[in-house]
Write an enzyme that holds these catalytic residues in place. Structure first.
Site: not given
Length: 321
Positions: A11, A102, A131, A186, A238, A248, A250, A268
């Site tokens: 990121w 996040k 977001g 999320k 999201d 993703s 996660n 995370e």
């Protein structure tokens, strides 16, 4: 405008790439011995993108802080406290920091702005950038919407003006508590979604989305935020990028866990699960999905049984409480 990005992972490297595309003078910092930094130093590219020549790459934190008027932080959420302590030793008065990460501190249950302020004893501006969106989509020109929020509305509006583009449309946040909790949690719902995929229970994702948003809205309200924020871009908005996307971490972690496979990337949501369960106890808020994920990851309960029990709870009105 001079911008520094602290953290050169997936990121962070994208944020540097994005800011250069906006025409800003950008410096990207990474830890000298990290694999991410070594790869960028060697050939100025990673698995996702190639850094434009105009991005200055450095492993000197002093140089990066001195460079930026706006300083973006994109590191592991659980490392923020120690990192903020390091930043506090430099001349940072008057600078604007933006947390592009996040999470919730696992040991304390504190939001990341609270953690950052704990470690900083100087007068700085602070905001969050949250977001949906994946690097893989953005670099291919696929747009999305995100949120910037701050305790200072003026800072929020200034940063939206700085970062807005046709690629990312920003909304002004007005609920720092809700946006931070929603963005972090999320990832926990994403882990649950991946586990459903792993057991071929994907059809339950609709129920997961509805009930997950509902329980997080209860927690946000208990913490003093606006419960409707959970239904915005920070959380429900999201979900597509977290509960369904092949990108993703996660969701992929949850799927791998259900299949008994090892997943090497950072998820995370694992540490955030610990924080949310502690907050649920402290504020007496029922978080059945988060508590179920915790039971699987930390109490080593049988995943398939926990997931089935999660959706076979006692009958009640849908919007009780």
């Amino acid at each position: 405008m001079k911008i520094s990005v602290l953290g050169c992972g997936r990121w962070g490297s994208f944020l540097a790439w994005y800011c250069v595309k906006l025409g800003y003078d950008v410096m990207l910092w990474g830890r000298k011995n990290s694999d991410s930094y070594k790869n960028l130093e060697l050939n100025r590219q990673n698995s996702y993108l190639t850094l434009p020549p105009s991005i200055k790459l450095t492993n000197s934190l002093d140089e990066a802080i001195s460079h930026g008027d706006v300083i973006i932080i994109s590191i592991s959420a659980q490392g923020l406290r120690e990192f903020a302590g390091r930043l506090s030793k430099y001349n940072i008065e008057g600078k604007t920091f933006v947390l592009c990460m996040k999470g919730i501190e696992a040991d304390t249950g504190k939001r990341l702005t609270e953690v950052f302020n704990d470690g900083i004893d100087k007068d700085v501006n602070l905001a969050i950038w949250v977001g949906p969106g994946h690097v893989q989509d953005y670099i291919n020109g696929i747009p999305n919407c995100m949120v910037i929020d701050s305790a200072d509305t003026g800072i929020t509006k200034e940063l939206v003006d700085i970062f807005a583009s046709e690629l990312i449309r920003f909304y002004y946040g007005h609920d720092l508590i809700g946006n931070e909790i929603g963005a972090a949690s999320k990832n926990v719902i994403g882990i649950a979604a991946g586990m459903l995929d792993g057991f071929n229970l994907t059809s339950l994702k609709g129920a997961l989305m509805a009930r997950g948003t509902r329980e997080i809205s209860r927690l946000i309200r208990a913490l003093g935020g606006d419960p409707f924020t959970a239904y915005g871009l920070c959380h429900l908005g999201d979900y597509e990028a977290t509960l369904f996307s092949a990108h993703s971490h996660n969701r992929r972690f949850g799927e791998a866990y259900a299949k008994g496979e090892y997943f090497v990337k950072l998820a995370e949501g694992v540490d955030t699960t610990r924080a949310l369960v502690n907050l649920s106890k402290e504020y007496n808020v029922d978080l059945p999905i988060c508590q179920g994920v915790y039971a699987i990851l930390f109490d080593k309960r049988e995943p398939e049984k926990v997931l089935n029990d999660m959706f076979l709870r006692s009958i009640k009105f849908e919007f009780w409480g």
